[in-house]
Design a protein around this motif. Structure first.
Motif, mmCIF file in Angstrom:
data_model
loop_
_atom_site.group_PDB
_atom_site.id
_atom_site.type_symbol
_atom_site.label_atom_id
_atom_site.label_comp_id
_atom_site.label_asym_id
_atom_site.label_seq_id
_atom_site.Cartn_x
_atom_site.Cartn_y
_atom_site.Cartn_z
ATOM 1 N N ARG A 199 -20.818 14.717 58.427
ATOM 2 C CA ARG A 199 -21.918 14.389 57.525
ATOM 3 C C ARG A 199 -23.213 15.044 57.995
ATOM 4 O O ARG A 199 -24.285 14.717 57.498
ATOM 5 N N GLU A 200 -23.121 15.952 58.951
ATOM 6 C CA GLU A 200 -24.297 16.614 59.494
ATOM 7 C C GLU A 200 -24.630 17.862 58.692
ATOM 8 O O GLU A 200 -23.791 18.410 57.980
ATOM 9 N N ALA A 201 -25.862 18.314 58.831
ATOM 10 C CA ALA A 201 -26.295 19.576 58.232
ATOM 11 C C ALA A 201 -26.679 20.531 59.352
ATOM 12 O O ALA A 201 -27.339 20.143 60.315
ATOM 13 N N PHE A 202 -26.270 21.784 59.227
ATOM 14 C CA PHE A 202 -26.461 22.766 60.289
ATOM 15 C C PHE A 202 -27.284 23.945 59.798
ATOM 16 O O PHE A 202 -27.191 24.360 58.643
ATOM 17 N N ASP A 203 -28.071 24.500 60.724
ATOM 18 C CA ASP A 203 -28.911 25.655 60.423
ATOM 19 C C ASP A 203 -28.193 26.977 60.648
ATOM 20 O O ASP A 203 -28.529 27.985 60.019
ATOM 21 N N ILE A 204 -27.239 26.972 61.587
ATOM 22 C CA ILE A 204 -26.476 28.178 61.916
ATOM 23 C C ILE A 204 -25.023 27.771 62.089
ATOM 24 O O ILE A 204 -24.721 26.778 62.772
ATOM 25 N N ALA A 205 -24.105 28.524 61.492
ATOM 26 C CA ALA A 205 -22.672 28.270 61.664
ATOM 27 C C ALA A 205 -21.970 29.554 62.078
ATOM 28 O O ALA A 205 -22.268 30.626 61.541
ATOM 29 N N PHE A 206 -21.060 29.434 63.020
ATOM 30 C CA PHE A 206 -20.241 30.561 63.468
ATOM 31 C C PHE A 206 -18.826 30.367 62.931
ATOM 32 O O PHE A 206 -18.192 29.342 63.201
ATOM 33 N N LEU A 245 -24.249 22.881 55.277
ATOM 34 C CA LEU A 245 -25.290 23.846 55.599
ATOM 35 C C LEU A 245 -26.650 23.357 55.130
ATOM 36 O O LEU A 245 -26.798 22.900 53.994
ATOM 37 N N ALA A 246 -27.626 23.455 56.001
ATOM 38 C CA ALA A 246 -29.007 23.188 55.612
ATOM 39 C C ALA A 246 -29.478 24.293 54.660
ATOM 40 O O ALA A 246 -28.892 25.380 54.622
ATOM 41 N N PRO A 247 -30.533 24.039 53.875
ATOM 42 C CA PRO A 247 -31.051 25.090 52.998
ATOM 43 C C PRO A 247 -31.359 26.369 53.781
ATOM 44 O O PRO A 247 -31.962 26.325 54.841
ATOM 45 N N ASP A 248 -30.906 27.481 53.225
ATOM 46 C CA ASP A 248 -31.152 28.804 53.823
ATOM 47 C C ASP A 248 -30.552 28.941 55.219
ATOM 48 O O ASP A 248 -31.079 29.674 56.066
ATOM 49 N N ALA A 249 -29.448 28.254 55.472
ATOM 50 C CA ALA A 249 -28.758 28.390 56.750
ATOM 51 C C ALA A 249 -28.217 29.809 56.919
ATOM 52 O O ALA A 249 -28.058 30.562 55.950
ATOM 53 N N TYR A 284 -18.371 42.217 61.886
ATOM 54 C CA TYR A 284 -19.118 40.992 62.140
ATOM 55 C C TYR A 284 -20.379 41.032 61.284
ATOM 56 O O TYR A 284 -21.029 42.063 61.155
ATOM 57 N N ALA A 285 -20.669 39.910 60.649
ATOM 58 C CA ALA A 285 -21.737 39.900 59.657
ATOM 59 C C ALA A 285 -22.478 38.577 59.689
ATOM 60 O O ALA A 285 -21.907 37.529 60.007
ATOM 61 N N LEU A 286 -23.751 38.638 59.333
ATOM 62 C CA LEU A 286 -24.597 37.457 59.246
ATOM 63 C C LEU A 286 -25.034 37.324 57.797
ATOM 64 O O LEU A 286 -25.590 38.258 57.207
ATOM 65 N N HIS A 287 -24.756 36.142 57.217
ATOM 66 C CA HIS A 287 -25.081 35.881 55.823
ATOM 67 C C HIS A 287 -26.133 34.786 55.715
ATOM 68 O O HIS A 287 -26.206 33.890 56.557
ATOM 69 N N ARG A 288 -26.917 34.852 54.641
ATOM 70 C CA ARG A 288 -27.877 33.808 54.328
ATOM 71 C C ARG A 288 -27.261 32.913 53.269
ATOM 72 O O ARG A 288 -26.929 33.379 52.170
ATOM 73 N N ALA A 289 -27.086 31.647 53.579
ATOM 74 C CA ALA A 289 -26.548 30.714 52.593
ATOM 75 C C ALA A 289 -27.693 30.116 51.788
ATOM 76 O O ALA A 289 -28.756 29.832 52.329
ATOM 77 N N PRO A 290 -27.491 29.896 50.484
ATOM 78 C CA PRO A 290 -28.508 29.203 49.694
ATOM 79 C C PRO A 290 -28.498 27.721 50.029
ATOM 80 O O PRO A 290 -27.764 27.279 50.909
ATOM 81 N N ALA A 291 -29.307 26.943 49.322
ATOM 82 C CA ALA A 291 -29.326 25.500 49.544
ATOM 83 C C ALA A 291 -27.912 24.954 49.459
ATOM 84 O O ALA A 291 -27.108 25.386 48.635
ATOM 85 N N ALA A 292 -27.591 23.994 50.325
ATOM 86 C CA ALA A 292 -26.218 23.505 50.436
ATOM 87 C C ALA A 292 -25.679 23.022 49.098
ATOM 88 O O ALA A 292 -24.536 23.305 48.738
ATOM 89 N N ALA A 293 -26.476 22.319 48.321
ATOM 90 C CA ALA A 293 -25.988 21.806 47.046
ATOM 91 C C ALA A 293 -25.660 22.945 46.089
ATOM 92 O O ALA A 293 -24.674 22.904 45.352
ATOM 93 N N THR A 294 -26.501 23.966 46.093
ATOM 94 C CA THR A 294 -26.255 25.117 45.235
ATOM 95 C C THR A 294 -24.978 25.824 45.645
ATOM 96 O O THR A 294 -24.163 26.208 44.810
ATOM 97 N N ALA A 295 -24.781 26.009 46.952
ATOM 98 C CA ALA A 295 -23.577 26.680 47.432
ATOM 99 C C ALA A 295 -22.344 25.894 47.062
ATOM 100 O O ALA A 295 -21.334 26.449 46.621
ATOM 101 N N ALA A 296 -22.379 24.583 47.237
ATOM 102 C CA ALA A 296 -21.220 23.760 46.928
ATOM 103 C C ALA A 296 -20.886 23.838 45.443
ATOM 104 O O ALA A 296 -19.723 23.958 45.052
#
Length: 217
Positions: free
Chosen positions: A128-135, A156-160, A191-203
Motif C-alpha cells: 500500500r506504499e507509494a514509491f518515487d523510484i522503482a527498479f 508509483l508516486a506522481p512522476d515517479a 537499460y532505460a529510465l522512464h518517467r511514470a505519470p501520476a499513479a492513478a493515470t497510469a493504472a
C-alpha cells in the motif's frame, strides 16, 4: 536486480560462484556486498550502475525506493547510500534475502531499508506504499515485465522514475505513457529510465480506461 536467468547453456562457475561487488558512492562508498552462489545471479555491472545513478542523482535525496527482484541488493543499497530515505528490497530466494538482511545489519544507518522475502508479484499486490523510484530487472527468461506493469502502476508516486533492464533485443513493453527519460545499451542488455505519470493515470491507462486529466511528456 541481479538474477538474469538464461535459456541457454548452464551458467559458468564465474556466474554462479559467490563473490563480492562494491557500492560506488555515497555514505557506504566502497562497501563490499556479498553475492551468494545462486544460478543465474549476475549483479548489474559497476559501469551500468554508475551511469544509472548519475541519471538519478537529482531525485535521490529523500526518495522512497522499490527494488524489485533485488538479488544482491546493489541497486536499492546504492540508492540508500546516495541519499534515498527508504528502500524496500523484494527477493524471492530465501538465501539471497538472508544475505541482504545480513548486509543491512552491518551497515550503519540502514534503518530505512526493508527486505521482503517472497514472490515479487504477490508483494506488489499486497503493498500500500507509494514509491518515487522503482527498479525493475526481473529474471530475463521468466518474461515478467508485462505482469509487473499493472501491479506497479498504483504503487508509483506522481512522476515517479522507473528503471528497466532487459535483454538488448527485447521490448519489455513499458506502458506507452511512461515516457523514456534516458537509456543505454551494452552487448547484452538495454537499460532505460522512464518517467511514470501520476499513479492513478497510469493504472487507468493500463486497464484501457482514459483517465481524467491524463497527460504524457
Amino acid at each position: 536486480m541481479a538474477r538474469h536467468a538464461s535459456t541457454g547453456p548452464p551458467a559458468s562457475p564465474m556466474n554462479t560462484a559467490p563473490g563480492k561487488i562494491r557500492l560506488i558512492a555515497g555514505r557506504w562508498r566502497g562497501t563490499r556486498l556479498d553475492v551468494p552462489a545462486s544460478p543465474g545471479l549476475r549483479p548489474t555491472s559497476d559501469r551500468v550502475r554508475e551511469t544509472l545513478f548519475n541519471w538519478l542523482m537529482p531525485w535521490l535525496p529523500g526518495a522512497r525506493v522499490l527494488d524489485l527482484f533485488a538479488g544482491s541488493g546493489a541497486l536499492g543499497l546504492e540508492a540508500l547510500s546516495r541519499g534515498a530515505a527508504a528502500a524496500v528490497l523484494v527477493e524471492r530466494d530465501a538465501a539471497l534475502a538472508a544475505a541482504l538482511r545480513a548486509t543491512l545489519a552491518r551497515l550503519p544507518g540502514s534503518d530505512g531499508a526493508t527486505v521482503v522475502q517472497g514472490d515479487t508479484l504477490d508483494a506488489l499486490r499486497k503493498s500500500r506504499e507509494a514509491f518515487d523510484i522503482a527498479f525493475v530487472d526481473p529474471p530475463f527468461a521468466a518474461g515478467l515485465w508485462p505482469q509487473v506493469w499493472p501491479l506497479l502502476a498504483p504503487r508509483l508516486a506522481p512522476d515517479a522514475l522507473v528503471y528497466v533492464e532487459a535483454p538488448a533485443d527485447l521490448d519489455p513493453g513499458v506502458p506507452p505513457d511512461w515516457p523514456l527519460h534516458r537509456e543505454g545499451r551494452t552487448r547484452e542488455v538495454r537499460y532505460a529510465l522512464h518517467r511514470a505519470p501520476a499513479a492513478a493515470t497510469a493504472a487507468a491507462t493500463l486497464r484501457g480506461v482514459p483517465a481524467a486529466g491524463s497527460r504524457t511528456e
